[in-house]
Design a protein around this motif. Structure first.
Motif, PDB file in Angstrom:
ATOM      1  N   ALA A  59       9.976   9.276  -4.444  1.00  0.00           N
ATOM      2  CA  ALA A  59       9.336   8.325  -4.451  1.00  0.00           C
ATOM      3  C   ALA A  59      10.146   6.874  -4.032  1.00  0.00           C
ATOM      4  O   ALA A  59       9.612   6.023  -3.453  1.00  0.00           O
ATOM      5  CB  ALA A  59       8.912   7.752  -5.903  1.00  0.00           C
ATOM      6  N   TYR A  60      11.446   7.442  -3.806  1.00  0.00           N
ATOM      7  CA  TYR A  60      12.504   6.488  -3.334  1.00  0.00           C
ATOM      8  C   TYR A  60      12.956   6.611  -2.056  1.00  0.00           C
ATOM      9  O   TYR A  60      13.300   7.533  -1.418  1.00  0.00           O
ATOM     10  CB  TYR A  60      13.821   6.429  -4.102  1.00  0.00           C
ATOM     11  CG  TYR A  60      13.535   6.067  -5.665  1.00  0.00           C
ATOM     12  CD1 TYR A  60      13.546   4.982  -6.387  1.00  0.00           C
ATOM     13  CD2 TYR A  60      13.114   7.343  -6.527  1.00  0.00           C
ATOM     14  CE1 TYR A  60      13.203   4.700  -7.445  1.00  0.00           C
ATOM     15  CE2 TYR A  60      12.845   7.208  -7.850  1.00  0.00           C
ATOM     16  CZ  TYR A  60      12.938   5.707  -8.459  1.00  0.00           C
ATOM     17  OH  TYR A  60      12.595   5.667  -9.724  1.00  0.00           O
ATOM     18  N   PRO A  61      12.743   5.331  -1.196  1.00  0.00           N
ATOM     19  CA  PRO A  61      13.315   5.539   0.113  1.00  0.00           C
ATOM     20  C   PRO A  61      14.747   5.518   0.489  1.00  0.00           C
ATOM     21  O   PRO A  61      15.412   5.146  -0.307  1.00  0.00           O
ATOM     22  CB  PRO A  61      12.981   4.100   0.731  1.00  0.00           C
ATOM     23  CG  PRO A  61      12.117   3.390  -0.141  1.00  0.00           C
ATOM     24  CD  PRO A  61      12.245   3.949  -1.455  1.00  0.00           C
ATOM     25  N   GLY A  80      14.562   6.973   7.071  1.00  0.00           N
ATOM     26  CA  GLY A  80      12.945   6.874   6.915  1.00  0.00           C
ATOM     27  C   GLY A  80      12.700   8.182   5.784  1.00  0.00           C
ATOM     28  O   GLY A  80      11.412   8.522   5.495  1.00  0.00           O
ATOM     29  N   GLY A  81      13.583   8.891   5.365  1.00  0.00           N
ATOM     30  CA  GLY A  81      13.374   9.810   4.285  1.00  0.00           C
ATOM     31  C   GLY A  81      13.130   9.316   2.900  1.00  0.00           C
ATOM     32  O   GLY A  81      13.259   8.086   2.808  1.00  0.00           O
ATOM     33  N   PRO A 134      17.027   7.181  -7.133  1.00  0.00           N
ATOM     34  CA  PRO A 134      17.385   5.993  -6.203  1.00  0.00           C
ATOM     35  C   PRO A 134      18.678   6.406  -5.155  1.00  0.00           C
ATOM     36  O   PRO A 134      19.709   7.013  -5.968  1.00  0.00           O
ATOM     37  CB  PRO A 134      17.876   4.815  -6.966  1.00  0.00           C
ATOM     38  CG  PRO A 134      16.909   4.843  -8.185  1.00  0.00           C
ATOM     39  CD  PRO A 134      16.747   6.644  -8.163  1.00  0.00           C
ATOM     40  N   GLY A 135      18.804   6.280  -4.150  1.00  0.00           N
ATOM     41  CA  GLY A 135      20.075   6.764  -3.256  1.00  0.00           C
ATOM     42  C   GLY A 135      19.774   7.187  -1.945  1.00  0.00           C
ATOM     43  O   GLY A 135      18.755   6.811  -1.366  1.00  0.00           O
TER      44      GLY A 135
END
Length: 271
Positions: free
Chosen positions: A6-8, A14-15, A20-21
């Motif tokens: 769910a985290y950009p 763009g992946g 988070p990271g």
């Protein structure tokens, strides 16, 4: 691009990531870049003028080596056979510009390329880019520490590739800070190309009082490496064992030539 979480990705590729990271693809690229950086000092020790002297079967590269290294097909065969047999090598050529240094650079790059990321077994590559316990920071620098099991898993060829170096014999001469650093680098190299032994004499007359000072650094490195059988040495020189003994002493000449494979380049070629 399929979503991993769910985290950009914070790199902006763009992946996505599950935490988070950065995403898995960017993490893989970062690890690979870090791994390649470990081999960069070995590659950068090879003089830029020998960038063309690369291993492999590329037709154009082989044609160029045939033009610049006298008897390249034979030289390549003898060099690789000696190196794979675990021997030190003396590349002996009585004339300048016959390809002694070029041939040595081909072998050194062969050693370094063995340690590149793509040459690692699949399970080791996986350990480098994922499936590893989180790194603990180094106490003093704060830099990430490689997980212990990854370090253990790295094959011996990678350790050798990291420590391979090209050092000109002339750089060992004298008592300057640079010469001292060159001597320490040459001693520590897992595989050392010690180039143009005899060049540091600078045509000093035989029996001259200048000779002992000029060869002291080279003798120090050769003597040190002789006592460390795990270290491999490739010497390029125009000095036969007899002539080397005249300038460097019989003991040093024997340490260079004893048990080493001698590969002749240029005329006269002795089979």
């Amino acid at each position: 691009m399929p979503r991993e979480g769910a985290y950009p990705c914070r790199s902006g590729c763009g992946g996505t990531a599950r935490l988070p990271g950065i995403c898995k693809a960017c993490a893989t690229e970062e690890r690979r870049a870090a791994f390649d950086a470990e081999l960069r000092p070995a590659l950068r020790s090879i003089p830029a003028r020998f960038e063309w002297a690369v291993p492999g079967g590329d037709e154009l590269a082989e044609r160029l080596k045939n033009e610049r290294i006298q008897g390249w097909a034979r030289v390549r065969r003898e060099l690789m056979a000696a190196f794979e047999a675990g021997k030190n090598v003396v590349i002996l050529g009585p004339e300048p510009q016959v390809g002694k240094t070029s041939a040595a650079c081909v072998v050194l790059r062969h050693v370094i390329q063995r340690g590149t990321f793509d040459a690692l077994p699949a399970e080791v590559r996986a350990a480098l880019v994922g499936n590893a316990a989180p790194s603990r920071p180094l106490a003093k620098t704060g830099a990430p520490r490689r997980p212990a099991h990854v370090e253990v898993a790295l094959p011996e060829q990678v350790r050798i590739a990291r420590g391979a170096r090209f050092v000109a014999a002339r750089a060992l001469r004298g008592d300057s800070v640079a010469a001292e650093a060159a001597r320490e680098l040459a001693k520590a190299a897992t595989v050392l190309v010690l180039d143009d032994v005899g060049d540091e004499l600078d045509s000093a007359p035989e029996g001259s009082g200048w000779i002992p000072d000029r060869v002291a650094g080279t003798r120090e490195v050769i003597d040190y490496r002789h006592k460390e059988p795990r270290l491999r040495t490739i010497v390029t020189t125009w000095l036969s064992e007899e002539r080397m003994a005249t300038y460097y002493g019989g003991g040093t000449a024997k340490r260079v030539y004893g048990q080493a494979a001698v590969v002749f380049i240029g005329a006269p070629y002795r089979p």
